[in-house]
Design an enzyme around this catalytic site. Structure first.
Site, PDB file in Angstrom:
ATOM      1  N   TYR A  67       6.057 -44.910  34.240  1.00 51.15           N
ATOM      2  CA  TYR A  67       5.528 -43.561  34.442  1.00 51.15           C
ATOM      3  C   TYR A  67       5.397 -43.266  35.936  1.00 51.15           C
ATOM      4  O   TYR A  67       5.763 -42.168  36.404  1.00 51.15           O
ATOM      5  CB  TYR A  67       4.169 -43.429  33.761  1.00 51.15           C
ATOM      6  CG  TYR A  67       3.609 -42.021  33.774  1.00 51.15           C
ATOM      7  CD1 TYR A  67       3.907 -41.131  32.751  1.00 51.15           C
ATOM      8  CD2 TYR A  67       2.783 -41.582  34.807  1.00 51.15           C
ATOM      9  CE1 TYR A  67       3.397 -39.843  32.743  1.00 51.15           C
ATOM     10  CE2 TYR A  67       2.266 -40.299  34.818  1.00 51.15           C
ATOM     11  CZ  TYR A  67       2.578 -39.433  33.787  1.00 51.15           C
ATOM     12  OH  TYR A  67       2.079 -38.154  33.801  1.00 51.15           O
ATOM     13  N   ASP A  68       4.879 -44.226  36.702  1.00 48.90           N
ATOM     14  CA  ASP A  68       4.743 -44.025  38.145  1.00 48.90           C
ATOM     15  C   ASP A  68       6.099 -43.824  38.814  1.00 48.90           C
ATOM     16  O   ASP A  68       6.203 -43.076  39.795  1.00 48.90           O
ATOM     17  CB  ASP A  68       4.024 -45.219  38.786  1.00 48.90           C
ATOM     18  CG  ASP A  68       2.517 -45.163  38.597  1.00 48.90           C
ATOM     19  OD1 ASP A  68       2.046 -44.219  37.927  1.00 48.90           O
ATOM     20  OD2 ASP A  68       1.811 -46.056  39.104  1.00 48.90           O
ATOM     21  N   GLU A  71       6.959 -40.259  38.490  1.00 44.49           N
ATOM     22  CA  GLU A  71       6.217 -39.422  39.432  1.00 44.49           C
ATOM     23  C   GLU A  71       6.814 -39.464  40.835  1.00 44.49           C
ATOM     24  O   GLU A  71       6.838 -38.453  41.542  1.00 44.49           O
ATOM     25  CB  GLU A  71       4.755 -39.864  39.485  1.00 44.49           C
ATOM     26  CG  GLU A  71       3.949 -39.496  38.249  1.00 44.49           C
ATOM     27  CD  GLU A  71       2.472 -39.763  38.432  1.00 44.49           C
ATOM     28  OE1 GLU A  71       2.115 -40.724  39.155  1.00 44.49           O
ATOM     29  OE2 GLU A  71       1.656 -39.008  37.863  1.00 44.49           O
ATOM     30  N   SER A  86      -2.526 -26.348  29.995  1.00 44.78           N
ATOM     31  CA  SER A  86      -1.518 -25.620  29.239  1.00 44.78           C
ATOM     32  C   SER A  86      -0.439 -25.068  30.165  1.00 44.78           C
ATOM     33  O   SER A  86      -0.352 -25.451  31.321  1.00 44.78           O
ATOM     34  CB  SER A  86      -2.183 -24.510  28.424  1.00 44.78           C
ATOM     35  OG  SER A  86      -1.288 -23.985  27.472  1.00 44.78           O
ATOM     36  N   SER A  87       0.342 -24.139  29.673  1.00 44.31           N
ATOM     37  CA  SER A  87       1.668 -23.907  30.236  1.00 44.31           C
ATOM     38  C   SER A  87       1.949 -22.457  30.594  1.00 44.31           C
ATOM     39  O   SER A  87       2.918 -21.865  30.125  1.00 44.31           O
ATOM     40  CB  SER A  87       2.722 -24.394  29.234  1.00 44.31           C
ATOM     41  OG  SER A  87       2.433 -25.695  28.795  1.00 44.31           O
ATOM     42  N   PHE A 192       5.723 -21.652  30.468  1.00 42.85           N
ATOM     43  CA  PHE A 192       6.408 -22.937  30.555  1.00 42.85           C
ATOM     44  C   PHE A 192       6.492 -23.567  29.167  1.00 42.85           C
ATOM     45  O   PHE A 192       5.557 -23.478  28.377  1.00 42.85           O
ATOM     46  CB  PHE A 192       5.649 -23.908  31.463  1.00 42.85           C
ATOM     47  CG  PHE A 192       5.762 -23.627  32.929  1.00 42.85           C
ATOM     48  CD1 PHE A 192       6.933 -23.892  33.618  1.00 42.85           C
ATOM     49  CD2 PHE A 192       4.692 -23.091  33.622  1.00 42.85           C
ATOM     50  CE1 PHE A 192       7.041 -23.633  34.974  1.00 42.85           C
ATOM     51  CE2 PHE A 192       4.780 -22.836  34.981  1.00 42.85           C
ATOM     52  CZ  PHE A 192       5.956 -23.112  35.660  1.00 42.85           C
ATOM     53  N   GLU A 194       7.574 -27.489  27.743  1.00 43.63           N
ATOM     54  CA  GLU A 194       7.981 -28.848  28.092  1.00 43.63           C
ATOM     55  C   GLU A 194       8.295 -29.623  26.812  1.00 43.63           C
ATOM     56  O   GLU A 194       7.648 -29.424  25.784  1.00 43.63           O
ATOM     57  CB  GLU A 194       6.872 -29.598  28.849  1.00 43.63           C
ATOM     58  CG  GLU A 194       6.261 -28.840  30.014  1.00 43.63           C
ATOM     59  CD  GLU A 194       5.130 -27.930  29.579  1.00 43.63           C
ATOM     60  OE1 GLU A 194       5.036 -26.800  30.096  1.00 43.63           O
ATOM     61  OE2 GLU A 194       4.348 -28.336  28.687  1.00 43.63           O
TER      62      GLU A 194
END
Length: 299
Positions: A67-68, A71, A86-87, A192, A194
């Site tokens: 995960y890092d 990023e 939220s988006s 957005f 995702e």
């Protein structure tokens, strides 16, 4: 709903002027304390994938490292505390690469629709464009690991619309993002969407994963149309894109899609200019005014 927002006129310049944070060198997460006039925020977009070998790691730590790596890959937002929200990018938000520091492809009209998204009730179809210019714009704001520009401050709390998937190989991991721009920005919020998941195994070819993801984009844009219908808003255009990678049998892979909401670094405003002056400014002009080194785009 329209009665509630009647009389509210969206003003991107005013939003941008109110979206400068307390740090000279770093962008900050929206709603972090210390912004001199922090009523506005800037929306950015990021898609990344990353893998890590499982040797000498356990299930938790291999997930953390993969995960890092997402990023820090592409647009650099490493070492932050990511908070999920939220988006939407609404009345007090502006989109980096579209409203300000406008990517060349958008500013010059070079972009061409990939397809037209049909709408219910006989409304005109919505043009769907590649999100690459907006993803590139975020890279050109934050920089990359090894060539950082104005990334979020290390350790900052940054609210993001986001989703991710982590999986052991052999498998493909992928992430996708979309943003729908309102016809009338005073009517509500840009949206957005995702998405992230896994697909196939070591018998799945790259052509097959691409074909699958091209179909997934249609699902993203169809969901945008349905959300717009639910909220009684009309979208002018949609931007979508995806990234993917194959995860080997001895690896864990992660795919991340996110839209960080930020305050701009003070030094991201060219000397002698106001933040509002960035409205409509082409991103290459912004880079020249700041004397930024060339950041070659990675396909």
């Amino acid at each position: 709903m329209k009665d509630l927002v009647a009389g509210i006129k969206y003003d991107a310049a005013k939003v941008i002027e109110q979206a400068v944070g307390p740090s000279k060198e770093f962008c900050m997460g929206y709603m972090n304390p210390g912004a001199p006039n922090g009523q506005g925020y800037i929306s950015t977009m990021k898609l990344s994938v990353g893998t890590v070998d499982v040797k000498d790691l356990d299930v938790v730590t291999e997930n953390i490292v993969s995960y890092d790596r997402c990023e820090k890959n592409d647009a650099y937002i490493g070492q932050i505390n990511m908070l999920t929200v939220s988006s939407f990018c609404g009345q007090n938000g502006a989109v980096w690469g579209y409203d300000l520091a406008v990517h060349e492809d958008i500013a010059t009209g070079k972009e061409k629709p990939m397809y037209m998204q049909e709408q219910p009730d006989g409304k005109p179809a919505i043009p769907v464009y590649n999100a690459r210019p907006l993803l590139e714009a975020s890279e050109r704001l934050f920089g990359r690991e090894g060539q950082r520009r104005f990334p979020p401050m290390p350790g900052a709390h940054v609210i993001c619309a986001n989703k991710d998937v982590t999986a052991r190989g052999p498998v493909w991991v992928w992430s996708a993002i979309g943003i729908a721009i309102l016809k009338n920005r005073s009517d509500g919020s840009c949206l957005f969407i995702e998405d992230a998941n896994t697909y196939g195994d070591d018998r799945t070819t790259e052509a097959e994963i691409i074909g699958f993801l091209e179909g997934s984009l249609r699902k993203v844009t169809n969901s945008i149309v349905l959300c717009g219908q639910d909220q009684s808003v009309e979208y002018d255009r949609i931007y979508v894109g995806y990234k993917y990678t194959f995860v080997e049998p001895n690896q864990v892979g992660c795919a991340l899609t996110c839209a960080p909401y930020i305050y701009l670094a003070q030094n991201a405003i060219p000397e002698g200019m106001k933040a509002a002056d960035l409205k409509g400014m082409p991103i290459d002009e912004w880079e020249k005014k700041l004397g930024l080194e060339h950041l070659a785009m990675i396909e």
